[in-house]
Design an enzyme around this catalytic site. Sequence first.
Site, short mmCIF file in Angstrom:
data_model
loop_
_atom_site.label_atom_id
_atom_site.label_comp_id
_atom_site.label_asym_id
_atom_site.label_seq_id
_atom_site.Cartn_x
_atom_site.Cartn_y
_atom_site.Cartn_z
N ARG A 139 0.82 -1.21 0.00
CA ARG A 139 0.00 0.00 0.00
C ARG A 139 0.85 1.27 0.00
NH1 ARG A 139 -2.30 0.15 4.49
NH2 ARG A 139 -3.21 -1.93 4.52
N LYS B 95 -4.98 13.69 -17.72
CA LYS B 95 -4.96 14.57 -18.89
C LYS B 95 -3.57 14.56 -19.54
CE LYS B 95 -9.14 15.24 -17.64
NZ LYS B 95 -9.61 16.29 -16.75
N TYR C 7 -13.72 22.99 -11.87
CA TYR C 7 -14.15 21.75 -12.50
C TYR C 7 -15.43 21.27 -11.79
CZ TYR C 7 -13.47 16.87 -14.06
OH TYR C 7 -13.61 15.62 -14.60
N ASP D 142 -5.77 23.79 -8.60
CA ASP D 142 -5.91 22.75 -9.62
C ASP D 142 -5.15 23.24 -10.84
OD1 ASP D 142 -6.69 21.10 -11.75
OD2 ASP D 142 -8.67 20.72 -10.89
C1 PLP Z 1 -10.35 16.09 -15.55
C2 PLP Z 1 -10.10 17.08 -14.51
C3 PLP Z 1 -10.05 16.71 -13.17
C4 PLP Z 1 -10.36 15.32 -12.71
O1 PLP Z 1 -9.52 14.36 -13.20
P1 PLP Z 1 -10.00 12.81 -13.29
O2 PLP Z 1 -8.73 12.08 -13.40
O3 PLP Z 1 -10.87 12.74 -14.50
O4 PLP Z 1 -10.73 12.50 -12.03
C5 PLP Z 1 -9.77 17.68 -12.24
N1 PLP Z 1 -9.55 18.96 -12.60
C6 PLP Z 1 -9.58 19.35 -13.88
C7 PLP Z 1 -9.31 20.77 -14.20
C8 PLP Z 1 -9.87 18.43 -14.87
O5 PLP Z 1 -9.93 18.82 -16.14
#
Ligand code: PLP
Length: 404
Positions: A64, A215, A118, A190
């Site tokens: 873990r 992403k 988001y 973020d």
């Molecule tokens: C896609 C995204 C997330 C979340 O990511 P996941 O891996 O799909 O959970 C968070 N913040 C932004 C700005 C995003 O575009």
Amino acid sequence: MSDLDNFDDLAPFTKLVSGGRRKEWTGAVVNPPVWRASTHLHESTAALAQAPSRNEDGRFFYGRRGAPTQWALCDALTKIEPGAEGTVIYPSGVAAIAGVMLTLLRPGDVVLITDNAYDPTRSMGTGMLADFGIETRFYDPLDIAGYEALFCDRARAVLIEAPGSLSMEVCDVPQLARIAREKGAVSVLDNTWASPLGFAGLEKGVDVTVMALTKHVGGHSDLMMGSASARGELYEQLRKRSQDLGIVVSPDDAALALRGLRTLGVRLRQEAESALTIAHWLEARPEVAQVLCPMLPGSPGHDLWARDFTGGCGLFSFVFKGGTMADRNRFIDALKLFAIGYSWGGFESLVVPIEPTRHRDVMPWPPQKRDEEDRHGVRLAVGLEDVDDLIADIEQALAAMKRA
Ligand SMILES: *Cc1c(COP(=O)(O)O)cnc(C)c1O
């Protein structure tokens, strides 16, 4: 190649290529192998007895806590985030945001979340966090006085996103972070859009930077992952809470993320260049009311982007001049190279229709509202195709939209 001791002096692309490739993890090959492991074996009862008290990065103990494949990824991510002590990885971007919130917030606390966050981040505030007795206040990141007025003694954390989700306006991140600190709150950014290559969050005053590795870092639309990076004590808290939550990422996915990370720099640079070319082209079209692209002069927050950011990416939006939702949808359906799908940051171009008013409490849509009729939006994620082909595709889809 020996382990590098001057890592901090290297430029970003070099760090991307070299990070996490410690000899002890890679052995005689280039990439750290996939260490699939639940059980870690200990030499003796004495070694076993010592192990739990040395709960630090890069030590074998139990699956873990990860193994060299995950440690290499964390190390490589930390190396590209100036100021970071360490990085925690999570099974998705949303899990990273949840992990950070569950570390920082207690019942009775207030969290300020940017109104253009988001959407799942917003619903985390009004849903899960509300269930835990935590109050969410949405703020307009372009209205500094209004933001400042939302703080109170209970305000413990602030979530910032730049540029904003869907509407893409860039805010003054250093100022928002500075105010949060003055008020005794932890700022969380973020930073999925720019990555630390385009915006060095911790250096610019933010306390925690989060990325959806799903992403751009993954970069090939085949994995889900998230990360959070922070300085000393805060990083230790994030790591501990993630261990308490039993959060672990598979070594196969960590190896894929590491593969993506090596080429992140050139992909971002190419995407951003193509996106800006397309943004300029769209701006000159009679069908388009507004292009929302941080790299484009005149786009909301472009001046702040030019002041604070060192790069961009392929994700941006635009708003049609008048027209109906059906017109907009016909345009999207006619595209051939832009596939319809959520997410972005892969090698391929994507498109989605956007209706941000459904995800806003205090900010207007579109930004810098001009005409009530101009409201149907499109978000493009520009990939690595040749930009002339992408423009030709958009042109034929605009023609198809008007033919009907
Ligand atoms: C896609 C995204 C997330 C979340 O990511 P996941 O891996 O799909 O959970 C968070 N913040 C932004 C700005 C995003 O575009």
